[in-house]
Design an enzyme around this catalytic site. Structure first.
Site, PDB file in Angstrom:
ATOM      1  N   TYR A  94       0.827  -1.213   0.000  1.00  0.00           N
ATOM      2  CA  TYR A  94       0.000   0.000   0.000  1.00  0.00           C
ATOM      3  C   TYR A  94       0.864   1.268   0.000  1.00  0.00           C
ATOM      4  O   TYR A  94       0.462   2.290   0.541  1.00  0.00           O
ATOM      5  CB  TYR A  94      -0.927   0.018   1.221  1.00  0.00           C
ATOM      6  CG  TYR A  94      -1.940  -1.114   1.285  1.00  0.00           C
ATOM      7  CD1 TYR A  94      -2.231  -1.895   0.175  1.00  0.00           C
ATOM      8  CD2 TYR A  94      -2.623  -1.383   2.467  1.00  0.00           C
ATOM      9  CE1 TYR A  94      -3.158  -2.929   0.242  1.00  0.00           C
ATOM     10  CE2 TYR A  94      -3.554  -2.416   2.543  1.00  0.00           C
ATOM     11  CZ  TYR A  94      -3.816  -3.190   1.428  1.00  0.00           C
ATOM     12  OH  TYR A  94      -4.732  -4.207   1.502  1.00  0.00           O
ATOM     13  N   LYS A 112       6.246 -14.002   3.789  1.00  0.00           N
ATOM     14  CA  LYS A 112       6.347 -14.909   2.653  1.00  0.00           C
ATOM     15  C   LYS A 112       7.811 -14.853   2.208  1.00  0.00           C
ATOM     16  O   LYS A 112       8.129 -14.644   1.031  1.00  0.00           O
ATOM     17  CB  LYS A 112       5.373 -14.435   1.559  1.00  0.00           C
ATOM     18  CG  LYS A 112       5.059 -15.465   0.515  1.00  0.00           C
ATOM     19  CD  LYS A 112       4.112 -16.550   0.996  1.00  0.00           C
ATOM     20  CE  LYS A 112       4.034 -17.652  -0.055  1.00  0.00           C
ATOM     21  NZ  LYS A 112       3.378 -18.871   0.412  1.00  0.00           N
ATOM     22  N   ASP A 136       0.522 -17.795   4.588  1.00  0.00           N
ATOM     23  CA  ASP A 136      -0.616 -18.603   4.130  1.00  0.00           C
ATOM     24  C   ASP A 136      -0.988 -19.656   5.180  1.00  0.00           C
ATOM     25  O   ASP A 136      -2.154 -19.823   5.536  1.00  0.00           O
ATOM     26  CB  ASP A 136      -0.357 -19.236   2.748  1.00  0.00           C
ATOM     27  CG  ASP A 136       1.090 -19.662   2.544  1.00  0.00           C
ATOM     28  OD1 ASP A 136       1.905 -19.496   3.474  1.00  0.00           O
ATOM     29  OD2 ASP A 136       1.403 -20.177   1.455  1.00  0.00           O
ATOM     30  N   ASP A 175      -3.813  -7.071   6.885  1.00  0.00           N
ATOM     31  CA  ASP A 175      -5.192  -6.760   6.515  1.00  0.00           C
ATOM     32  C   ASP A 175      -5.983  -8.058   6.360  1.00  0.00           C
ATOM     33  O   ASP A 175      -7.062  -8.234   6.931  1.00  0.00           O
ATOM     34  CB  ASP A 175      -5.158  -5.973   5.195  1.00  0.00           C
ATOM     35  CG  ASP A 175      -6.450  -5.241   4.919  1.00  0.00           C
ATOM     36  OD1 ASP A 175      -7.322  -5.208   5.814  1.00  0.00           O
ATOM     37  OD2 ASP A 175      -6.592  -4.706   3.809  1.00  0.00           O
ATOM     38  N   ASP A 227      -8.866  -9.759   9.083  1.00  0.00           N
ATOM     39  CA  ASP A 227     -10.253  -9.998   8.675  1.00  0.00           C
ATOM     40  C   ASP A 227     -10.601 -11.474   8.834  1.00  0.00           C
ATOM     41  O   ASP A 227     -11.704 -11.819   9.267  1.00  0.00           O
ATOM     42  CB  ASP A 227     -10.500  -9.540   7.227  1.00  0.00           C
ATOM     43  CG  ASP A 227     -10.824  -8.046   7.150  1.00  0.00           C
ATOM     44  OD1 ASP A 227     -10.413  -7.305   8.070  1.00  0.00           O
ATOM     45  OD2 ASP A 227     -11.486  -7.622   6.193  1.00  0.00           O
TER      46      ASP A 227
HETATM   47 MG    MG Z   1     -10.963  -3.951   6.249  1.00  0.00          MG
END
Ligand code: MG
Ligand code: NAI
Length: 325
Positions: free
Chosen positions: A116, A161, A194, A218, A222
Site C-alpha cells: 500500500y 512470505k 498462508d 489486513d 479480517d
Molecule cells: Mg478492512
C-alpha cells in the site's frame, strides 16, 4: 494537562455507535476535553469537502482521535479521508486485538508501506504495484510489536512470505536483527503467512502477538475476525509517534444505518484501546467488564442473535459501567 480527544463519528452507523463510546469515556473522565468534528461523505455532500483543513488541524493537535466510519463514494475527485489521515499523521502501527472466550491475539500490522505504498502505474498490457519494505519502517514496527509482547509477557510470531518474496526475506532479516538488539529476550517464531492464516483459525491458543506487513495484516485480521462473532465486535488502533487514532473495524453499514440495530461493542472497545493508550488501563478494563455484564444480563444486539436495539444495549451498558466506578 488533561487530554484532548477528537470525536469523529463520520457516516452511517458511525453516528450511532460513537456517541455511546464517547459517553463511556466521559463517564470515566468528565474532566477531559472532547471536540466533536464533522467529516466523511455526508460532510462532503454538505460542504464540498470530506475533511477540511480546520478539522485536520484539530486532529493534529489532539492527544487521540475516536473515529466511527466513513462511506466511500464511487466519485473520483473525492479524497479518501482515511488514507490522508494515516499518511499525514504517519500512523505506522495498526493494532487489531482479537478477543473472545479462549482467544487473545494481538495483530500488529505495518500500516504505511508494503503493497500500500502507493507506487503504482499502468502500462499498455500490464499494471504494476511496487511493494516497499524499508529498514526504518520494519525496525519501528518490530520494535513496537516487541514492546507489546513484553508488556503481555508473551511471544511473538512474524508472518512473512520470505520463501518467495525478496521484500519479505528482507523484512524477516531486519526483524531478527531488531529482536537481537532488544534489551529483553522475547521468544519468537516465523511462520509463512498462508499457513498462518489457517493456523490462527484452527489453533488460536498458539498465538499471542503477531506482526506482519501491510496487506498480509489486513487479510489476517479480517480472517481472524471469524473467531469473535463478526465485524461489529472488533476495535482497532492506529498509532504513530505523535498521533493515535482509534476506530471500530466495521464501515458505515448503510444497510442497517438508521434502524437502531448496530452493535456498538467494536466502538466501545476502540474507546478502551484509547484509554489504554492514554495510560488508563483500569478504565479500559471496566469498559470490557461492563460489556460482559450487559451480555450476561441477556442484552445482545441482533448480530449476536439477540433482540436488543442499539439504545437498549447502550442504556444497560452505561448503567453497568456506572456501577463499576
Ligand atoms: Mg478492512
Ligand atoms: P460494513 O462494515 O459497513 O458492513 C458489512 C456488513 O456488516 C453489513 O451487512 C453491516 O450491516 C454489518 N455490520 C457492520 N458493522 C456492524 C455493527 N456494528 N453491527 C451490526 N452489523 C454490522 O462494510 P461495507 O458494507 O462493505 O461498507 C459500507 C461502507 O463503509 C462503504 O462505503 C465502505 O467503503 C465503508 N467502509 C468504511 C470503513 C472505515 O471507515 N474504516 C471500513 C470498511 C468499509
Amino acid at each position: 494537562m488533561t487530554p484532548t480527544i477528537v470525536i469523529a463519528p463520520g457516516d452511517g452507523i458511525g453516528k450511532e455507535v460513537i456517541p455511546i463510546a464517547l459517553k463511556a469515556i466521559e463517564t470515566l473522565h468528565p474532566d477531559w476535553t472532547y471536540i466533536p468534528v464533522e467529516l466523511g461523505y455526508e460532510c462532503y455532500q454538505k460542504t464540498g469537502s470530506s475533511l477540511s483543513d480546520e478539522v485536520f488541524q484539530i486532529m493534529r493537535e489532539s492527544d487521540a482521535i475516536l473515529f466511527g466510519a466513513v462511506t466511500t463514494p464511487p466519485t473520483k475527485e473525492y479524497q479518501s479521508v482515511l488514507l490522508r489521515i494515516r499518511k499525514e499523521l504517519d500512523l505506522y502501527a495498526n493494532l487489531r486485538p482479537i478477543q473472545a472466550p479462549n482467544v487473545d491475539i494481538l495483530i500488529v500490522r505495518e500500516n504505511t508501506e508494503g503493497l500500500y505504498s502507493g507506487i503504482e502505474w499502468i502500462e499498455k498490457d500490464r499494471a504494476c504495484t511496487v511493494r516497499v519494505v524499508s529498514e526504518t519502517g520494519t525496525r519501528r514496527i518490530i520494535r513496537y510489536a516487541l514492546e507489546l509482547t513484553k508488556k503481555r509477557n508473551g511471544h511473538l510470531t512474524i508472518g512473512t512470505k520470505a520463501n518467495v518474496l525478496a521484500s519479505d526475506a528482507y523484512f524477516y532479516e531486519i526483524a531478527v536483527d531488531e529482536i537481537s538488539k532488544y534489551p529483553h529476550p522475547i521468544p519468537y517464531t516465523m511462520k509463512y503467512i498462508d499457513l498462518l492464516v489457517l493456523d490462527v483459525i484452527a489453533n488460536q491458543a498458539r498465538y499471542d502477538v503477531i506482526v506482519t506487513t501491510n496487506i498480509f495484516g489486513d487479510i489476517l485480521s479480517d480472517a481472524a475476525a471469524y473467531l469473535c462473532g463478526g465485524l461489529g465486535m472488533l476495535p482497532s488502533a492506529n498509532i504513530g509517534v505523535y498521533h493515535a487514532f482509534f476506530e471500530p473495524v466495521h464501515g458505515s453499514a448503510p444497510d442497517i444505518a438508521g434502524t437502531n440495530t448496530a452493535n456498538p461493542v467494536g466502538a466501545i472497545r476502540s474507546a478502551a484501546l484509547l484509554l489504554q493508550h492514554l495510560g488508563d488501563s483500569d478504565g479500559a478494563a471496566s469498559l470490557e467488564t461492563a460489556i460482559q455484564n450487559t451480555w450476561a444480563a441477556g442484552i445482545k444486539t441482533k448480530d449476536l442473535f439477540g433482540t436488543a436495539s442499539t439504545t437498549e444495549f447502550s442504556d444497560v451498558f452505561l448503567s453497568q459501567l456506572r456501577r463499576l466506578i
